[in-house]
Design an enzyme around this catalytic site. Structure first.
Site, PDB file in Angstrom:
ATOM      1  N   LYS A  73       0.805  -1.225   0.000  1.00  0.00           N
ATOM      2  CA  LYS A  73       0.000   0.000   0.000  1.00  0.00           C
ATOM      3  C   LYS A  73       0.835   1.270   0.000  1.00  0.00           C
ATOM      4  CE  LYS A  73      -4.405  -1.906   1.132  1.00  0.00           C
ATOM      5  NZ  LYS A  73      -5.454  -2.188   2.092  1.00  0.00           N
ATOM      6  N   ARG A 105      -3.215 -10.077   4.895  1.00  0.00           N
ATOM      7  CA  ARG A 105      -3.624 -10.256   3.493  1.00  0.00           C
ATOM      8  C   ARG A 105      -2.517  -9.694   2.613  1.00  0.00           C
ATOM      9  NH1 ARG A 105      -5.750  -6.999  -0.376  1.00  0.00           N
ATOM     10  NH2 ARG A 105      -7.349  -7.841  -1.768  1.00  0.00           N
TER      11      ARG A 105
HETATM   12  N1  PMM Z   1      -7.516  -3.767   0.584  1.00  0.00           N
HETATM   13  C1  PMM Z   1      -7.700  -3.967  -0.729  1.00  0.00           C
HETATM   14  C2  PMM Z   1      -8.609  -4.944  -1.179  1.00  0.00           C
HETATM   15  N2  PMM Z   1      -9.296  -5.699  -0.303  1.00  0.00           N
HETATM   16  N3  PMM Z   1      -9.786  -6.309   1.913  1.00  0.00           N
HETATM   17  C3  PMM Z   1      -9.623  -6.118   3.223  1.00  0.00           C
HETATM   18  N4  PMM Z   1     -10.304  -6.879   4.103  1.00  0.00           N
HETATM   19  N5  PMM Z   1      -8.777  -5.159   3.711  1.00  0.00           N
HETATM   20  C4  PMM Z   1      -8.065  -4.347   2.886  1.00  0.00           C
HETATM   21  O1  PMM Z   1      -7.341  -3.463   3.390  1.00  0.00           O
HETATM   22  C5  PMM Z   1      -8.220  -4.521   1.485  1.00  0.00           C
HETATM   23  C6  PMM Z   1      -9.108  -5.533   1.034  1.00  0.00           C
HETATM   24  C7  PMM Z   1      -6.960  -3.135  -1.707  1.00  0.00           C
HETATM   25  O2  PMM Z   1      -5.736  -3.706  -2.057  1.00  0.00           O
HETATM   26  P1  PMM Z   1      -5.377  -4.415  -3.467  1.00  0.00           P
HETATM   27  O3  PMM Z   1      -6.227  -3.799  -4.538  1.00  0.00           O
HETATM   28  O4  PMM Z   1      -3.945  -4.094  -3.638  1.00  0.00           O
HETATM   29  O5  PMM Z   1      -5.610  -5.884  -3.325  1.00  0.00           O
END
Ligand code: PMM
Length: 289
Positions: free
Chosen positions: A228, A268
């Protein structure tokens, strides 16, 4: 006495295994434009293959999403989201992978669960779609309730806090209460501070530093820092260009170790191998405390 706040306190989620350490959730974004890996897995076969690869690298769960939530992103059409997500969920679940579906839409959650998903991860915490909470309650699956203040298109304007920890905790508590009132089993709720969602880099860092206060919500915590913006900000020292998203994996693994030692239930991440090592090291250190 040890000052470590151990991962064993991360708690368990009804309906999911207890891994005995912080779990690793690998990410498969089936999108042409996701924040950090957009376009790479935008094909069912490639996405399933990638998810299986993440499992071989040490992922305990694979999170499949079809809508980009990067800052400024506009929404994807419902039919298109279903077309992207459901076959990948089915393909991975049929291989025995524990699949989580990353969606703000009840219809996508329902069809993903029917295709074998075992957890619904809604970045809006049930706010984006009024049918989401009843759908999750009816499905009886675990539910990730993330801190969210609005859609990605203009979320940066909502990154205004007097006390980010107190406000995120209070807003998450409100969502947890609403979700439980809507029929979701409290034992199936996971909470998530929503790093980068309506937050600037200092907010994200403060939330990580105050993870114990988030854990006081009494539910297992998911930490999703992977690649991020705030990591780019830290790595560039706030000056000059931040390294591109795919060069933030070592920094991500550092956060994984910190989160695991502070008792996160799961992290994650896009790149699983380093984080799988990080959470095992954290568990070993904790065991030696
Ligand atoms: N961030 C992204 C996508 N899904 N889900 C949860 N639970 N928490 C998060 O902070 C989160 C998420 C965005 O990140 P990406 O597009 O790089 O996967």
């Amino acid at each position: 006495m040890s000052t470590l706040r151990g991962g064993r306190e991360g708690g368990t989620v009804e309906g999911l295994p207890d891994w005995g350490r912080c779990a690793v959730m690998g990410v498969v974004n089936v999108t042409p434009d996701s924040f950090s890996d957009g376009g790479r897995w935008f094909d069912t076969t490639a996405a399933v293959k990638h998810g299986l690869h993440l499992v071989t690298e040490g992922a305990d769960l694979v999170d499949v999403g079809g809508e980009s939530t990067r800052p400024g992103a506009s929404r994807v059409d419902e039919d298109e989201e279903l077309r992207r997500v459901v076959p990948v969920v089915r393909g991975l679940a049929s291989e025995g992978v524990l699949v989580s579906v990353d969606t703000m839409r009840a219809s996508v959650a329902e069809q993903a669960v029917a295709a074998g998903a075992v957890l619904v991860n809604d970045v809006s915490g049930g706010l984006a779609d009024p049918n989401m909470v009843p759908a999750v309650a009816a499905a009886g699956v675990p539910f990730v309730v993330m801190h969210w203040r609005g859609f990605s298109q203009d979320m940066n304007s909502r990154a205004v806090y007097t006390d980010v920890v107190a406000e995120v905790v209070a807003e998450l508590r409100e969502r947890m209460d609403a979700v439980v009132a809507g029929g979701v089993d409290p034992a199936r709720i996971v909470v998530d501070p929503g790093l980068g969602f309506a937050k600037q880099a200092p907010h994200d860092l403060t939330l990580i530093a105050h993870q114990a206060e988030l854990r006081a919500l009494g539910r297992p915590l998911l930490v999703a820092a992977s690649r991020k913006r705030f990591l780019g900000h830290v790595l560039s020292g706030g000056e000059g260009a931040p390294p591109p998203a795919r060069e933030r994996d070592a920094a991500t693994a550092a956060i994984s170790a910190i989160a695991a030692l502070q008792g996160a239930w799961a992290v994650r991440v896009h790149e699983v191998r380093a984080t799988a090592d990080a959470v095992r090291v954290a568990r070993a250190v904790e065991g030696a405390a």
